[in-house]
Design a protein around this motif. Sequence first.
Motif, PDB file in Angstrom:
ATOM      1  N   GLN A 138     -15.507 -37.862  -7.772  1.00 10.88           N
ATOM      2  CA  GLN A 138     -14.360 -37.353  -8.867  1.00 10.88           C
ATOM      3  C   GLN A 138     -15.191 -38.240 -10.259  1.00 10.88           C
ATOM      4  N   ARG A 199     -12.195 -41.626 -15.758  1.00 14.46           N
ATOM      5  CA  ARG A 199     -11.250 -40.843 -14.986  1.00 14.46           C
ATOM      6  C   ARG A 199     -10.916 -39.600 -16.287  1.00 14.46           C
ATOM      7  N   ALA A 239     -13.720 -32.051  -8.581  1.00 16.07           N
ATOM      8  CA  ALA A 239     -13.862 -32.672  -9.810  1.00 16.07           C
ATOM      9  C   ALA A 239     -13.782 -32.108 -11.190  1.00 16.07           C
ATOM     10  N   PHE A 244      -7.494 -34.840 -12.127  1.00 15.61           N
ATOM     11  CA  PHE A 244      -8.199 -36.127 -11.373  1.00 15.61           C
ATOM     12  C   PHE A 244      -7.392 -36.636 -10.078  1.00 15.61           C
ATOM     13  N   GLY A 247      -7.925 -34.416  -7.384  1.00 12.61           N
ATOM     14  CA  GLY A 247      -9.122 -34.543  -6.875  1.00 12.61           C
ATOM     15  C   GLY A 247      -9.444 -35.551  -5.856  1.00 12.61           C
ATOM     16  N   ILE A 248      -8.907 -36.844  -6.197  1.00 12.44           N
ATOM     17  CA  ILE A 248      -9.009 -37.860  -5.373  1.00 12.44           C
ATOM     18  C   ILE A 248      -8.421 -37.722  -4.228  1.00 12.44           C
ATOM     19  N   GLU A 251     -10.696 -35.531  -2.276  1.00 12.88           N
ATOM     20  CA  GLU A 251     -11.834 -36.151  -1.788  1.00 12.88           C
ATOM     21  C   GLU A 251     -11.294 -37.245  -0.502  1.00 12.88           C
TER      22      GLU A 251
END
Length: 692
Positions: A138, A199, A239, A244, A247-248, A251
């Motif tokens: 990300q 970020r 990403a 954000f 996305g984290i 992931e």
Amino acid sequence: MSAEYQVQGNLAVISLNNPPVNGLGHATRQAIVQGISRAHEDAAVTAIIITGAGRAFSGGADIKEFNSPKAFAEPSLHTVISVLEDAEKPVIAAIHSVCMGGGLELALGCHYRIASPGAQIALPEVKLGILPGAGGTQRLPRAVGLETALNMIVSGNPVSSEKLAQTALFNQIAEGDLMTAATAFANQVAAVRPLPKVRDIRIDYPNYEAFLQFSRNTVKAMSGPFPAPLACVDAVAAAVSKKFDDGIQFERELFLKLVQTTESKALRHAFFAERAASKLPDVPDDTPVRTIKSVAVVGAGTMGGGIAMNFANAGIPVRILEMKQEALDKGLATIRKNYENTLKKGKLTQEKFDQRVALISGTLDYQEIAQADIVIEAVFEDMSVKQQVFQQLDAVMKPGAILASNTSTLDVDKIAAFTRRPQDVIGTHFFSPANVMKLLEIVRGKQTAKDVLATVLALSKKIRKTGVVSGVCDGFIGNRMIEQYSRQAGYLLEEGCTPEQVDKAVEKLGFAMGPFRMGDLAGNDIGWYIRKRRYVEKPHIVYSKTADLLCEMGRFGQKTGAGWYDYKPGDRKPYPSAVVNEMIVKHSADIGVERRKISDQEITERLIYALVNEAAYILEEGIANRASDIDMVYLTGYGFPLHTGGPMFYADTVGLSNVVRAMEKYAKGRHGEAWKPAPLLAKLAAEGKTFN
């Protein structure tokens, strides 16, 4: 060791100190968080610098904690990065040498980054079958751009810091001393507010959907059986397409899913197995090693020339000894041609070409190799020939020189007995082509000195080989096992298969090539010579006669343009041979075997389980130190598919009780005596245990 905290004027310096590469183990993570807290509590501190002591900034996760509770204990790397990102005072990462994996993710969590030239930057997690799990997928696209980040994450390959100088990853490439530059930079930004966060960077990539779809198609075509590269593309896509924090989370979900895959477990197994192979219970890491500044090779044939190239590639001068000028000239010319081909492909500079060619010389006189630190014999695989060579070497080589044999099957203790210095004798079994194949089977004789063993293990690393130690037996680890594999391949021909069917079955599983293509490449006459010796020494072992019949037809493989397959001039592609298939069918009739249809599952089970069973005997006899050593032999020397982790790991994955059950089924067929489970295999299967 963890991380050291110091105050230098108005700056706090946190130095990661967990040798050799400052792995981010639990104690190190705790020390970073504590250091940030101390810096906040000290009113005199205006900025914080994080750097790495010794030879690296950080290589990422601490491999000593892999697969242990400490790897995920709080503060986790996610937590550490959040602490850095949310710090009230600017945090500057001063990066040098190596910044990889979690080390790069840590740096991406800092407000600023300054790097020394030549620092190696990477997210190599894909090589362990996973993806960066602490925000790397990300943050890196936000720092270096979508395309660069995707290439780095999917390949896992390092990029030098200078190549990323114009991106948001680095605020500065240091000129001169890194800490001096970092100190000056920290003072410049000490009062800057708000503090920048990676970020918060917006990824601007028009029509990113089309680019990502193209990337998916490309990666899917190239990643084979491994799921991680495609998952990396999906994570990087998040990403761009998600907030954000979402996305984290995405992931993290992909990371946890990949960690559980057989492919990732196999890659991690291979990673640790390679490191374990150089560790011997009775040879401590601090065992003194002998100095190796010059090498001699006896024999300028294919193996001798390839062996010599390994040392020249590592900058060590080599002298090749031959008996006849014609053979010497031919060998040296072949070496030069190999280097010229590499030069033409752009994989070697003219400077390197000149250096390597200059490091290799030839001689016809034993006296001219007498001062070499190690001499490697690479002559014909015949004990009487080896005897002549080693008696000569014993007579001329200087005291303390290591006398090594490239034998692939012969008794190293018998070879050592031809000398008055058995403590200096060792087996160094290179695999063909010796300048390409990664495996070096290091054969330890009964009297081989520990410093000789330690020296050759260290030398294997210097010439970029994976050294695996074997005890003395006929064929050592690799070739002793391959004999059982080859026997089953021969039986399969007699019972109903063609060479093409057998090869395709195991190649479908991921083998580099099947047994018959491998025989054609290596030379079928080599196996024929070994079988003739075994017919005398071990008459109880039954082989299929198909391989002998093939050799009687003069079909020795690619070198004669005909083997199990037909070959066209200048074309290494194997073409099914009607002549060979007719010979096989006729032989089945001659021995009274009714041919039947054989499934690919039966082919792969019989070939692989034959390897596994013989390996269990090898382990039990102490020929191999550990099961993972056997896996390394087959992954690096025999083209066993990496995603399976090697034969022993593969058997563990299938379940040893299932392996034994299949063997009991095959024991009811022809040559059932070959399927008696080794005691160790039977014991582990009964107890529900594994090899590794």
